[in-house]
Design a protein around this motif. Structure first.
Motif, PDB file in Angstrom:
ATOM      1  N   UNK A  31      40.978  43.526  33.487  1.00  0.00           N
ATOM      2  CA  UNK A  31      40.054  44.600  33.243  1.00  0.00           C
ATOM      3  C   UNK A  31      38.892  44.131  31.901  1.00  0.00           C
ATOM      4  N   UNK A  32      39.101  43.045  31.342  1.00  0.00           N
ATOM      5  CA  UNK A  32      38.474  42.850  30.379  1.00  0.00           C
ATOM      6  C   UNK A  32      37.771  41.173  30.319  1.00  0.00           C
ATOM      7  N   UNK A  33      38.253  40.544  31.467  1.00  0.00           N
ATOM      8  CA  UNK A  33      37.620  39.250  31.732  1.00  0.00           C
ATOM      9  C   UNK A  33      36.927  39.199  33.166  1.00  0.00           C
ATOM     10  N   UNK A  34      35.547  38.492  33.416  1.00  0.00           N
ATOM     11  CA  UNK A  34      35.137  38.450  34.546  1.00  0.00           C
ATOM     12  C   UNK A  34      35.878  37.615  35.424  1.00  0.00           C
ATOM     13  N   UNK A  35      35.816  37.329  36.492  1.00  0.00           N
ATOM     14  CA  UNK A  35      36.586  36.334  37.494  1.00  0.00           C
ATOM     15  C   UNK A  35      36.440  34.909  37.027  1.00  0.00           C
ATOM     16  N   UNK A  36      35.208  34.806  36.801  1.00  0.00           N
ATOM     17  CA  UNK A  36      34.931  33.295  36.501  1.00  0.00           C
ATOM     18  C   UNK A  36      35.395  33.000  34.870  1.00  0.00           C
ATOM     19  N   UNK A  37      35.409  33.949  33.882  1.00  0.00           N
ATOM     20  CA  UNK A  37      36.044  33.760  32.710  1.00  0.00           C
ATOM     21  C   UNK A  37      37.572  33.483  33.035  1.00  0.00           C
ATOM     22  N   UNK A  38      38.118  34.230  33.950  1.00  0.00           N
ATOM     23  CA  UNK A  38      39.513  34.048  34.271  1.00  0.00           C
ATOM     24  C   UNK A  38      39.713  32.664  34.850  1.00  0.00           C
ATOM     25  N   UNK A  39      38.670  32.097  35.426  1.00  0.00           N
ATOM     26  CA  UNK A  39      39.053  30.722  36.163  1.00  0.00           C
ATOM     27  C   UNK A  39      39.097  29.678  34.943  1.00  0.00           C
ATOM     28  N   UNK A  40      38.112  29.744  34.285  1.00  0.00           N
ATOM     29  CA  UNK A  40      37.854  28.991  32.955  1.00  0.00           C
ATOM     30  C   UNK A  40      39.013  28.846  32.117  1.00  0.00           C
ATOM     31  N   UNK A  41      39.695  30.179  31.771  1.00  0.00           N
ATOM     32  CA  UNK A  41      41.006  30.168  31.054  1.00  0.00           C
ATOM     33  C   UNK A  41      42.049  29.754  31.723  1.00  0.00           C
TER      34      UNK A  41
END
Length: 394
Positions: A31-41
């Motif tokens: 709900x608070x990270x984009x899919x690509x931010x989630x990949x990065x993390x």
């Protein structure tokens, strides 16, 4: 007065998280990270990413604390990539994810370890660090309850697989294995974001290898000042700051070299994107040529710098001595683990016992060695053979 930074308008060629092509295993998105931010993390929190801190860039880890490792290199690549992507209006989060993950598949001892492992694996499909990075993020990282790997988005996996261009002909084993169940469209170019990550790799290592080579005493500043881009950078610093402390002089000159490469990619790629007039990210993939590039003139100058580094750094006598030593380590560990599978950690035994054929079994040994850090490979070699490569070399 200097102009202030102005945000760049989003490019039509950028990958849009709203048009995500999904993950192999379906998940509810954050709900608070984009899919690509989630990949990065997920990449940053992976075990493979942490191990990069003790893996060779050029100098083996024990040779000094100040030289780049695969981890610091990856961070530098990501910083450059995010800057370029932002300036071009591309998706910075996707670019950063690909940049951070691009070297996850590297063996201990850098390209020397990869060459040794590739030679040993030739009868079983060879070894390629780009394909191994994909294998790590799709299978070997095993922390999540619902899937093996990190379950990254299609766009990030595509960028890992083909950031250096289309992959055609005989595919590396690990890449062919995954692509058979999740088509990454290997015959096309990658997204503009992945192309940015690839050129950022070139920029980062050309810059930091000059730093590290000078620190190691493999060449002098007078010698590299004869090279294009670098010579004018030193001349500008000397004009602006006569008598500057040598270390500050070096930093000021090489940061100008760094800036020249970044600016050239931004200017050239901006013109390429405008000329290509790609209406979306898929049009970039189908264009048939890269849109992210150096100018012809700067690329010719970079080739001269790379030729210099190859001769005076990558093939310098002290570096070649280390290459010989670490090749022995890989060449002797591989048959040991293959003949004595009980030497592998307990958690690997179940997979070894259930391996369906010889290739799968040998792949597991290659996975284990490829995942080692420099220091662990040295320790294991000394423990299992009784020969201390580092001690015996002194």
């Amino acid at each position: 007065m200097h102009a202030s930074f102005q945000p760049t308008q989003r490019s039509a060629a950028a990958c849009d998280a709203a048009d995500l092509r999904g993950r192999l295993v379906s998940e509810d998105e954050s709900a608070f990270r984009s899919p690509f931010q989630r990949d990065r993390d997920r990449i940053i929190h992976s075990s493979a990413f942490r191990r990069l801190k003790h893996k060779t860039q050029v100098f083996v880890e024990h040779e000094g604390d100040f030289y780049r490792t695969r981890l610091t290199h990856s961070i530098e690549v990501a910083q450059v990539a995010r800057t370029i992507a932002g300036a071009l209006g591309l998706n910075t989060d996707l670019t950063e994810a690909v940049a951070l993950a691009h070297d996850l598949g590297h063996t201990p001892f850098g390209h020397t370890g990869e060459d040794a492992l590739d030679a040993l694996m030739k009868p079983y499909g060879g070894f390629d660090h780009n394909a191994q990075a994909l294998r790590i993020v799709t299978s070997l990282e095993r922390h999540y309850a619902e899937f093996d790997g990190l379950n990254l988005t299609w766009e990030t996996l595509e960028g890992l697989a083909k950031h250096n261009g289309p992959v055609t002909g005989a595919l590396p084993y690990a890449l062919a294995e995954y692509n058979a169940r999740h088509d990454l469209e290997l015959s096309t170019h990658a997204s503009a974001e992945a192309q940015v990550a690839a050129l950022s790799d070139d920029i980062a290592y050309n810059n930091h290898d000059l730093h590290d080579g000078l620190r190691a005493g493999l060449f002098t500043e007078d010698r590299i000042a004869e090279l294009p881009i670098i010579g004018p950078a030193y001349a500008e610093v000397d004009l602006l700051y006569p008598g500057l402390d040598p270390y500050r002089r070096r930093h000021e000159a090489l940061r100008r070299v760094f800036g020249a490469m970044v600016s050239d990619v931004i200017d050239t790629s901006r013109a390429n994107l405008l000329a290509a007039n790609c209406g979306d990210a898929q049009a970039v993939r189908n264009l048939g040529r890269p849109v992210i590039a150096f100018s012809t003139s700067l690329w010719a100058k970079l080739r001269q710098i790379r030729d210099f580094l190859f001769e005076h750094m990558y093939r310098a006598p002290p570096v070649m001595v280390q290459r010989e030593r670490v090749t022995i380590v890989v060449n002797e560990l591989f048959p040991l683990y293959l003949s004595r599978r009980d030497l592998l950690p307990q958690r690997w035994h179940r997979e070894i016992d259930t391996a369906e054929d010889e290739t799968e079994l040998v792949r597991l040994v290659a996975d284990y060695i490829a995942g080692m850090t420099d220091r662990f490979a040295f320790q294991e070699h000394a423990r299992l053979t009784g020969a201390d490569i580092l001690r015996d070399a002194t």
